[in-house]
Design an enzyme around this catalytic site. Structure first.
Site, PDB file in Angstrom:
ATOM      1  N   GLU A   6       0.828  -1.227   0.000  1.00  0.00           N
ATOM      2  CA  GLU A   6       0.000   0.000   0.000  1.00  0.00           C
ATOM      3  C   GLU A   6       0.852   1.262   0.000  1.00  0.00           C
ATOM      4  O   GLU A   6       0.591   2.198   0.751  1.00  0.00           O
ATOM      5  CB  GLU A   6      -0.985  -0.017   1.187  1.00  0.00           C
ATOM      6  CG  GLU A   6      -2.029  -1.115   1.040  1.00  0.00           C
ATOM      7  CD  GLU A   6      -3.233  -0.974   1.954  1.00  0.00           C
ATOM      8  OE1 GLU A   6      -3.322   0.036   2.676  1.00  0.00           O
ATOM      9  OE2 GLU A   6      -4.081  -1.877   1.935  1.00  0.00           O
TER      10      GLU A   6
HETATM   11  C1  FAD Z   1       3.238  -9.584   0.672  1.00  0.00           C
HETATM   12  C2  FAD Z   1       2.839  -8.632  -0.391  1.00  0.00           C
HETATM   13  C3  FAD Z   1       1.514  -8.502  -0.740  1.00  0.00           C
HETATM   14  C4  FAD Z   1       1.152  -7.676  -1.808  1.00  0.00           C
HETATM   15  N1  FAD Z   1      -0.155  -7.643  -2.228  1.00  0.00           N
HETATM   16  C5  FAD Z   1      -0.458  -6.984  -3.376  1.00  0.00           C
HETATM   17  C6  FAD Z   1      -1.747  -7.088  -3.959  1.00  0.00           C
HETATM   18  O1  FAD Z   1      -2.639  -7.750  -3.427  1.00  0.00           O
HETATM   19  N2  FAD Z   1      -1.974  -6.449  -5.117  1.00  0.00           N
HETATM   20  C7  FAD Z   1      -1.022  -5.702  -5.753  1.00  0.00           C
HETATM   21  O2  FAD Z   1      -1.278  -5.171  -6.816  1.00  0.00           O
HETATM   22  N3  FAD Z   1       0.215  -5.572  -5.223  1.00  0.00           N
HETATM   23  C8  FAD Z   1       0.530  -6.202  -4.054  1.00  0.00           C
HETATM   24  N4  FAD Z   1       1.787  -6.090  -3.527  1.00  0.00           N
HETATM   25  C9  FAD Z   1       2.771  -5.261  -4.199  1.00  0.00           C
HETATM   26  C10 FAD Z   1       3.204  -4.048  -3.398  1.00  0.00           C
HETATM   27  O3  FAD Z   1       2.243  -3.056  -3.458  1.00  0.00           O
HETATM   28  C11 FAD Z   1       4.573  -3.637  -3.986  1.00  0.00           C
HETATM   29  O4  FAD Z   1       5.484  -4.581  -3.481  1.00  0.00           O
HETATM   30  C12 FAD Z   1       4.968  -2.260  -3.621  1.00  0.00           C
HETATM   31  O5  FAD Z   1       4.218  -1.351  -4.349  1.00  0.00           O
HETATM   32  C13 FAD Z   1       6.452  -1.992  -3.900  1.00  0.00           C
HETATM   33  O6  FAD Z   1       6.854  -2.439  -5.148  1.00  0.00           O
HETATM   34  P1  FAD Z   1       8.188  -3.324  -5.288  1.00  0.00           P
HETATM   35  O7  FAD Z   1       8.091  -4.418  -4.301  1.00  0.00           O
HETATM   36  O8  FAD Z   1       8.334  -3.682  -6.698  1.00  0.00           O
HETATM   37  O9  FAD Z   1       9.349  -2.371  -4.816  1.00  0.00           O
HETATM   38  P2  FAD Z   1      10.053  -1.216  -5.666  1.00  0.00           P
HETATM   39  O10 FAD Z   1       9.037  -0.379  -6.331  1.00  0.00           O
HETATM   40  O11 FAD Z   1      11.117  -1.825  -6.482  1.00  0.00           O
HETATM   41  O12 FAD Z   1      10.690  -0.340  -4.492  1.00  0.00           O
HETATM   42  C14 FAD Z   1      11.903  -0.712  -3.831  1.00  0.00           C
HETATM   43  C15 FAD Z   1      12.250   0.390  -2.849  1.00  0.00           C
HETATM   44  O13 FAD Z   1      12.466   1.611  -3.551  1.00  0.00           O
HETATM   45  C16 FAD Z   1      11.711   2.648  -2.950  1.00  0.00           C
HETATM   46  N5  FAD Z   1      11.332   3.620  -3.973  1.00  0.00           N
HETATM   47  C17 FAD Z   1      10.760   3.391  -5.166  1.00  0.00           C
HETATM   48  N6  FAD Z   1      10.561   4.550  -5.808  1.00  0.00           N
HETATM   49  C18 FAD Z   1      11.023   5.532  -5.011  1.00  0.00           C
HETATM   50  C19 FAD Z   1      11.083   6.945  -5.078  1.00  0.00           C
HETATM   51  N7  FAD Z   1      10.637   7.621  -6.123  1.00  0.00           N
HETATM   52  N8  FAD Z   1      11.622   7.620  -4.052  1.00  0.00           N
HETATM   53  C20 FAD Z   1      12.080   6.975  -2.983  1.00  0.00           C
HETATM   54  N9  FAD Z   1      12.034   5.654  -2.844  1.00  0.00           N
HETATM   55  C21 FAD Z   1      11.511   4.937  -3.839  1.00  0.00           C
HETATM   56  C22 FAD Z   1      10.529   1.956  -2.305  1.00  0.00           C
HETATM   57  O14 FAD Z   1      10.024   2.733  -1.227  1.00  0.00           O
HETATM   58  C23 FAD Z   1      11.158   0.662  -1.830  1.00  0.00           C
HETATM   59  O15 FAD Z   1      11.749   0.881  -0.585  1.00  0.00           O
HETATM   60  C24 FAD Z   1       2.143  -6.901  -2.463  1.00  0.00           C
HETATM   61  C25 FAD Z   1       3.473  -7.013  -2.061  1.00  0.00           C
HETATM   62  C26 FAD Z   1       3.838  -7.878  -1.060  1.00  0.00           C
HETATM   63  C27 FAD Z   1       5.274  -7.984  -0.701  1.00  0.00           C
END
Ligand code: FAD
Length: 808
Positions: A492
């Site tokens: 989220e």
């Molecule tokens: C257990 C679990 C359940 C989930 N459930 C759902 C679901 O039901 N439906 C769904 O659609 N998604 C779901 N997600 C996805 C979740 O919303 C994403 O994991 C999340 O949006 C982050 O994306 P990412 O993991 O690819 O990390 P990335 O986007 O690769 O981010 C990695 C890091 O970089 C940071 N970052 C990225 N951009 C910036 C910026 N501009 N400035 C500063 N920091 C930045 C982030 O804060 C993070 O710390 C789930 C994820 C998990 C792990």
């Protein structure tokens, strides 16, 4: 020089009292006359000042000479904004955050908001089915043995409509308030985070929520009753390998086309991952980018992000594989779609809503983010306060309970203080939601702050638990909670991004009293009208800055002592401190926006510090409001004081750190001297307060009960937390007996060392009675139960039995 100081004083004083331009101009003329009388007429000064006043007071002149050039410069400097960014910015509304941003908070907005309350029906649900569900849950069995919920738990959840808390009764749902929804999730999360996530997701951002706001009547009628009873199990798929935090960049696409039967629809291709409930879902909420190259829907080719509801048995969908999120057993996995054809009326809201998916998602997130993860976080805080607080009292080292060590008091105080403030923020925000507010920036604040603070308190509790927190097994009540923390941090809106981009980034536009309207004026395609709007706003904006300048200096110089604040003698100082820091925040925010403009978007360190100030001021405000709503009880004072001093100190430190990142150093030094003329006024909670705050967790008191209210509590000797409850009570009951023996040891009537080893001697010398000895023996037995940890035969952990290893 004196004349100039007098002039600045007059302008400052009038700005402080928010005098209009006319009055300020008159005052300047009176000042000029007085100066001429005492120091002789200076024609040059008269000419310059009259010219300035004339320009400011005659709208046509002001527009031509001042506003028009500024308008043009700002138009050119406006940062590029994508459609998705704009829609994210515009989602939801504002509330107390806007008051803090103005630098002039109107306390009635906060204090007059009625407290969150449960209806009798909601309370009965929590005391009935929720209590029953919690009693049925065995987290070790779920996370270790089954890696899933047992069938009877799935059935119980569905039969009791746990998935339909947000669905109105007319569709067969429970139609609970946001507060009730949060209380339910909180209680379940204090028992099993796997079950809490399972219940949370259908009620959070997903098919039901989107259908309620945007679905067609037919879609609502078809899906909502089935979602309420769990006949349909939903999931919502936004994230994919290439689009995580930047979800708007998804490559998943749909092309408008006709199938072999000439049905108008969409051909979809996608790859999603991390989708909660995906492996067991029957219906998939899918976000994708829609294209219409053949113009079957209209003139637009690139229609934009769209959301559809798709039964998972539709040909072309692969779903069912699972991820394994840090030993949690909630269902989560990837899914793929290859040339999946869906009719157009599977789009949520039908053809009318194509291309509006991003807006729908952002709007839904504004409330959702204030509910599920904050509930989980507060559950974590309450849970460790109750259990690790008790454990600190139960566990002895060096012959004393470890809670008596000053070193342990520090994490205990942080756990209690942070949990009090997390719960205050949760309850106050939910009250605002239940009264129709949808504050987007506040929802980002409490998602970020509560999950981070929960991470900190669980870490503190892990330190207190020592090895008993580390060795996993059925007796370990904290290990699985510790493991699941990164999930809360990441979903989220991942926390780093939420802090450094969203809170201040969105706040600066949405909560600022003028920026959003100014931006609208700058975007106005009619130049003349745009300039007129901008001119009026710009004038008010300058007036507000001057007011904040004067108020900032006055409040800082006097530490807001004369500021008329609400509250009683215990709390009035905190209201004043918030007022003082809020005006400083508003002034620096304006300075940063003026000097950095669009570049602020990429200055995440600066934006993060602004977010910290705003967040801590928000949290502190909610603590004051919550204390008032709870009846301003004297026993809450250690928690109130700890929470206020901690947040005020953090806000101050973040504000000071902002000065390092602002351009034009001499002006920055001036601003610092203005806002902190007498150095740093606020300190973190001191030692006596830390002692009192820690004590709220280690004695059996009303405040401990209220702090941990709403979580699942039991006294079952075979239960991981039940045995802690029993031992805590037994140890406290035996404490006076223990003191008697200690006294006797000091008087050299008994040998030194472990009191239990002196039991017989104490009885023999009638220092204690037989009943008292029994109390001590029971306490020792319960203590040993509570501190015991699990061990396993090697094959139990490797899964390799003797027979199978023999085969090898
Ligand atoms: C257990 C679990 C359940 C989930 N459930 C759902 C679901 O039901 N439906 C769904 O659609 N998604 C779901 N997600 C996805 C979740 O919303 C994403 O994991 C999340 O949006 C982050 O994306 P990412 O993991 O690819 O990390 P990335 O986007 O690769 O981010 C990695 C890091 O970089 C940071 N970052 C990225 N951009 C910036 C910026 N501009 N400035 C500063 N920091 C930045 C982030 O804060 C993070 O710390 C789930 C994820 C998990 C792990």
């Amino acid at each position: 020089m004196i004349g100039l100081i007098v002039l600045l004083f007059i302008i400052g004083l009038l700005s402080f009292f928010r005098a209009g331009l006319g009055l300020v101009s008159t005052a300047v003329i009176v000042w000029l006359l007085a100066l001429s009388f005492y120091a002789g007429i200076n024609l040059y000064l008269w000419a310059v000042l009259l010219l300035v006043l004339l320009t400011l007071n005659v709208p046509a002149l002001r527009r031509k000479i001042i506003s028009a050039p500024v308008y043009q410069i700002m138009r050119r400097a406006l940062p590029e904004m994508s459609q998705t960014e704009r829609e994210a910015l515009e989602a939801g509304d504002t509330w107390w955050d806007a008051e803090l941003f103005s630098g002039q908070p109107d306390w009635k907005v906060l204090l007059d908001m009625p407290a969150a309350e449960l209806s009798a029906e909601e309370q009965a649900f929590i005391d009935g089915p929720v209590e029953q569900l919690c009693a049925m849950l065995n987290d070790w069995d779920i996370t270790h043995n089954r890696r899933d919920l047992p069938p009877e738990i799935w059935d119980f959840i569905k039969q009791n409509k746990f998935c339909g808390m947000i669905i109105p009764k007319q569709y067969g749902g429970l139609e609970f308030s946001h507060y009730a929804h949060s209380q339910v999730v909180m209680k379940i999360a204090s028992r099993s985070s796997t079950t809490a996530v399972t219940v949370m997701v259908p009620n959070s951002l997903g098919p039901a929520k989107l259908l309620l706001s945007y679905g067609t009547a037919k879609q609502k009628q078809h899906y909502l009753p089935k979602l309420a009873t769990g006949e349909e199990m939903p999931c919502f798929a936004l994230t994919g390998p290439k689009a995580g935090s930047d979800a708007g960049a998804m490559p998943d696409n749909g092309v408008v086309c006709r199938d072999a039967h000439d049905t108008l629809g969409i051909r979809l291709n996608w790859e999603k991952r991390y989708i909660t409930l995906g492996p067991v879902a029957t219906v998939l909420g899918l976000a994708f980018k829609l294209y219409d190259p053949e113009h079957l829907l209209g003139y637009k080719e690139n229609i934009g992000i769209t959301v559809a509801l798709i039964p998972v048995n539709t040909p072309g969908i692969s779903i069912g594989r699972r991820h394994f999120p840090l030993d949690s057993a909630f269902q989560n996995g990837p899914n793929w779609g290859k040339d999946v054809f869906i009719p157009l009326d599977w789009v949520i809201g039908g053809a009318d809503q194509v291309g509006k998916g991003w807006k729908m998602l952002m709007q839904s997130l504004t409330t959702g983010r204030s509910i599920s993860l904050p509930a989980l976080s507060v559950a974590g805080g309450k849970y460790v306060c109750r259990n690790s607080g008790a454990y600190a009292r139960i566990r002895k080292q060096f012959n004393v309970a470890i809670s008596e060590f000053e070193g342990i008091e520090e994490p205990l105080a942080r756990m209690a203080g942070e949990t009090y403030l997390m719960n205050a923020a949760r309850e106050v925000t939910l009250a605002a939601l239940d009264h129709g507010r949808q504050p987007a920036v506040i929802s980002a604040i409490i998602k970020y702050e509560l999950t981070e603070r929960m991470r900190a308190v669980v870490n503190d509790a892990m330190d207190i638990q020592g090895g008993s927190g580390i060795c996993l097994g059925p007796k370990n009540f904290i290990g699985r909670l510790y493991q699941v923390i990164p999930v809360c941090i990441t979903v989220e809106g991942a926390n780093i991004l939420t802090r450094t981009m969203m809170i201040f980034g969105q706040g600066a536009v949405r909560c600022h009293p003028f920026i959003q309207q100014e931006m609208a004026a700058l975007h106005n395609s009619d130049d003349t009208q745009g300039l007129e709007q901008f001119d009026a706003l710009f004038l008010k904006h300058i007036g507000a800055v001057l007011h904040n300048f004067a108020a900032g200096f006055w409040l800082s110089l006097t530490n807001a002592r004369f500021y008329s604040a609400p509250g009683d003698h215990q709390t009035v100082r905190y209201f004043r401190q918030i007022a003082r820091l809020s005006v400083g925040f508003a002034l620096l925010a304006d300075y940063a926006l003026l000097t950095l403009g669009g570049a602020l978007k990429r200055r995440e360190r600066l934006s993060g510090r602004f977010a910290d100030v705003l967040s801590n001021l928000y949290l502190c405000s909610t603590v004051l409001k919550y204390y008032q709503d709870q009846g301003a009880r004297p026993e809450d004072l250690p928690l109130l004081n700890w929470a206020c001093q901690h947040t005020i100190y953090r806000a101050q430190q973040a504000l000071l750190a902002i000065f390092w990142k602002l351009p034009f150093r001499p002006v920055v030094w001036l601003l610092r001297a203005l806002l902190f003329p007498l150095g740093k006024p606020y300190a973190p909670p001191g030692d006596p307060l830390i002692h009192d705050t820690a004590a709220t967790l280690t004695v059996d008191s009303a405040i401990r009960e209220r702090l941990t209210q709403g979580i699942y509590i039991n006294s079952n000797a075979d239960d991981p937390t039940g045995r802690i409850e029993l031992a805590f009570k037994a140890v406290l009951a035996a404490a006076p007996v223990e003191r008697k023996i200690r006294r006797a040891q000091k008087q050299k009537l008994l040998l030194k060392g472990n009191v239990y080893e002196q039991l017989d001697a104490a009885l023999l010398q009638t220092i204690i009675t037989r009943e008292e000895a029994e109390l001590l023996e029971q306490a020792e037995k319960a203590r040993m139960q509570a501190i015991s940890v699990d061990d396993f035969a090697p094959e139990e952990l490797t899964g390799v039995t003797d027979a199978s290893s023999a085969e090898k």
